[in-house]
Design a protein around this motif. Structure first.
Motif, PDB file in Angstrom:
ATOM      1  N   ALA A  12      -2.851   6.562 -14.279  1.00  0.00           N
ATOM      2  CA  ALA A  12      -4.272   6.359 -14.537  1.00  0.00           C
ATOM      3  C   ALA A  12      -5.102   6.632 -13.291  1.00  0.00           C
ATOM      4  CB  ALA A  12      -4.510   4.931 -15.032  1.00  0.00           C
ATOM      5  N   ALA A  13      -4.564   6.228 -12.121  1.00  0.00           N
ATOM      6  CA  ALA A  13      -5.288   6.464 -10.873  1.00  0.00           C
ATOM      7  C   ALA A  13      -5.386   7.947 -10.567  1.00  0.00           C
ATOM      8  CB  ALA A  13      -4.606   5.731  -9.724  1.00  0.00           C
ATOM      9  N   VAL A  14      -4.271   8.673 -10.758  1.00  0.00           N
ATOM     10  CA  VAL A  14      -4.247  10.109 -10.477  1.00  0.00           C
ATOM     11  C   VAL A  14      -5.178  10.859 -11.431  1.00  0.00           C
ATOM     12  CG1 VAL A  14      -2.808  12.177 -10.496  1.00  0.00           C
ATOM     13  CG2 VAL A  14      -1.956  10.060  -9.483  1.00  0.00           C
ATOM     14  N   LEU A  45       0.826  -1.203   0.000  1.00  0.00           N
ATOM     15  CA  LEU A  45       0.000   0.000   0.000  1.00  0.00           C
ATOM     16  C   LEU A  45       0.859   1.250   0.000  1.00  0.00           C
ATOM     17  CD1 LEU A  45      -2.916   0.999   0.072  1.00  0.00           C
ATOM     18  CD2 LEU A  45      -2.789   0.973   2.584  1.00  0.00           C
ATOM     19  N   ARG A  46       1.911   1.233   0.816  1.00  0.00           N
ATOM     20  CA  ARG A  46       2.825   2.391   0.849  1.00  0.00           C
ATOM     21  C   ARG A  46       3.486   2.598  -0.510  1.00  0.00           C
ATOM     22  NH1 ARG A  46       4.089   0.393   6.043  1.00  0.00           N
ATOM     23  NH2 ARG A  46       5.861  -0.762   5.219  1.00  0.00           N
ATOM     24  N   THR A  47       3.893   1.495  -1.142  1.00  0.00           N
ATOM     25  CA  THR A  47       4.536   1.609  -2.453  1.00  0.00           C
ATOM     26  C   THR A  47       3.568   2.147  -3.496  1.00  0.00           C
ATOM     27  OG1 THR A  47       5.999  -0.235  -1.915  1.00  0.00           O
ATOM     28  CG2 THR A  47       5.766   0.323  -4.234  1.00  0.00           C
ATOM     29  N   ALA A  48       2.322   1.676  -3.470  1.00  0.00           N
ATOM     30  CA  ALA A  48       1.329   2.174  -4.422  1.00  0.00           C
ATOM     31  C   ALA A  48       1.107   3.669  -4.235  1.00  0.00           C
ATOM     32  CB  ALA A  48       0.012   1.408  -4.247  1.00  0.00           C
ATOM     33  N   HIS A  49       1.029   4.113  -2.995  1.00  0.00           N
ATOM     34  CA  HIS A  49       0.863   5.549  -2.738  1.00  0.00           C
ATOM     35  C   HIS A  49       2.077   6.334  -3.217  1.00  0.00           C
ATOM     36  CE1 HIS A  49      -2.304   4.796   0.675  1.00  0.00           C
ATOM     37  NE2 HIS A  49      -2.792   4.654  -0.541  1.00  0.00           N
TER      38      HIS A  49
END
Length: 445
Positions: free
Chosen positions: A286-288, A130-134
């Motif tokens: 894409a998420a941003v 999760l930290r890496t994805a953020h």
């Protein structure tokens, strides 16, 4: 790593401290052994669980001292199988040499302790993911900001808890950006190390020791020209997550160079990242940008009229179109459906197809070779297909294939040879065997 304090809390009544211990001490695993000298099977840092068989009639001090010398993390003794209480000599010796000691109460299985350890490890892995994805998302946000280079450098440094530098390496270039700014005095020395490790060797990435820490550097290229380098150091070994973030940051720095002369939209950036093989960065973008992504894409090469996820590769327009969408293009080459991670390979195939079939008509990549092989076998003698299926199932062993089919082994080999000639492949090739087996299984034969 799992802290001893967290392990004790998670294990609850299954792991009872027999002496004060350092809760911050890390445990690398849980190992069960009744050997007199289990240390040779340990790497260090483990919690060793034993029912105490090695302690019967043997010097406790020697047992504990040997484990302490081998870097044991802690010792746990199971009660009820020969010991109603932990031996006082064991507890005292562990206190003396600084090895945490615990009891596993009668009736509590060692498996409870192992499960507690792995549940903590699983939570840690999820938290790290999760930290890496953020961190990927923050890097992409920084790249689309007013000062993208400084933003990428700052976010990367914060993500790894160290320092990060952007070093322009164009002829005559000077300066650079380093975060935290208080370490800017390192730039000249880091630049010299990067130039020696990257430019002179011609590699795209290198690791070396600089200023007392291990540094990882990635070249930021523009075609065949090296525009600069991203260097990072954390004063600790860099993990796989750090390396993935560095690849994302490097990909974004490449695109920042494009942005200096043209401002691609979010869809264009996404396509460029996907085509470069930077799937993690593409997903973060894409998420941003709140882009809706399909499960699979087709890569369309050579049609300038397509809009959306478009970029340019080797001077040719390339578009990523949803696999389930109708393609209205009348020229170019269209790949088979692929997932995001396989876009670069699909683009390479479509580009080769486009160049090998010049003309105005749209050329569509044929179905996979394994699908063609399976269809060819389906149209052949049924016994030939049965023989190939049995041969693959038994891992190319003619004797076992013959037994399953009820024929002599000398009958199997000619059939396999006939199938190989029909398909123009070798069934002993592991790639061919794997692909064909999956294709046959998909056809439910």
């Amino acid at each position: 790593m799992v802290s001893l304090g967290e392990l004790v809390r998670t294990a609850g009544t299954s792991l009872r401290p027999l002496a004060p211990f350092d809760a911050a001490r890390t445990i690398t695993g849980v190992h069960v052994s009744e050997l007199d000298d289990p240390g040779r099977y340990l790497e260090g840092g483990e919690l060793l669980l034993t029912t105490g068989i090695p302690l019967h009639g043997r010097p406790v001090d020697m047992y504990v001292d040997r484990l302490e010398a081998q870097g044991i993390g802690a010792i746990g003794i199971g009660l009820g199988e020969g010991w109603d209480d932990a031996p006082a000599a064991l507890v005292e010796r562990c206190r003396t040499v600084g090895v945490p000691v615990f009891a596993v109460p009668d009736g509590a299985p060692f498996l409870d302790v192992s499960r507690a350890f792995w549940s903590i490890t699983g939570r840690s892995g999820q938290d790290e993911a999760l930290r890496t994805a953020h961190a990927h998302t923050r890097l992409v946000q920084a790249a689309t900001g007013a000062d993208p280079i400084a933003g990428i450098v700052r976010q990367m440094a914060q993500a790894i808890g160290g320092w990060v530098a952007w070093l322009p390496l164009d002829p005559g270039a000077a300066g650079g950006v380093l975060h935290p700014a208080s370490l800017a005095g390192l730039l000249p020395a880091v630049r010299a190390d990067v130039e020696r490790s990257l430019l002179r060797s011609g590699v795209e990435a290198a690791s070396f020791v600089s200023q007392g820490s291990v540094v990882m550097a990635h070249a930021v290229t523009d075609g065949e020209r090296t525009r600069g380098a991203l260097a990072l150091g954390a004063g600790r070994p860099l993990a796989n997550a750090d390396r993935q973030l560095a690849l994302t940051a490097t990909a974004l720095l490449r695109l920042v160079g494009v942005r200096a002369t043209a401002t691609p939209d979010a869809e264009g950036w996404f396509a460029a990242l996907a085509l470069r093989g930077d799937a993690a960065a593409a997903r973060a973008l894409a998420a941003v940008a709140e882009l809706t992504l399909p499960l699979e894409f087709r890569v369309l090469v050579g049609d300038e009229a397509v809009t959306g996820f478009t970029a340019e590769q080797e001077g040719v327009p390339v578009a990523l179109v949803p696999a389930d969408a109708e393609v209205r293009a009348s020229i170019g080459a269209l790949s088979a459906p692929v997932v995001l991670d396989d876009v670069p390979a699909a683009a390479a195939r479509a580009l080769a197809l486009h160049r090998s079939t010049p003309g105005t008509a749209l050329v569509i990549e044929s179905e996979s070779r394994a699908t063609r092989w399976a269809a060819t076998l389906a149209d052949a003698d049924p016994m030939l297909q049965r023989t190939v299926i049995s041969y693959l199932r038994h891992r190319q062993q003619a004797e076992r294939t013959a037994r399953e089919l009820g024929v002599h082994r000398n009958t199997v080999r000619p059939r396999i040879t006939m199938a190989e000639r029909l398909l123009d492949v070798s069934l002993d090739d592991p790639d061919v065997a794997a692909e064909l087996w999956i294709a046959l299984r998909d056809r439910a034969v």
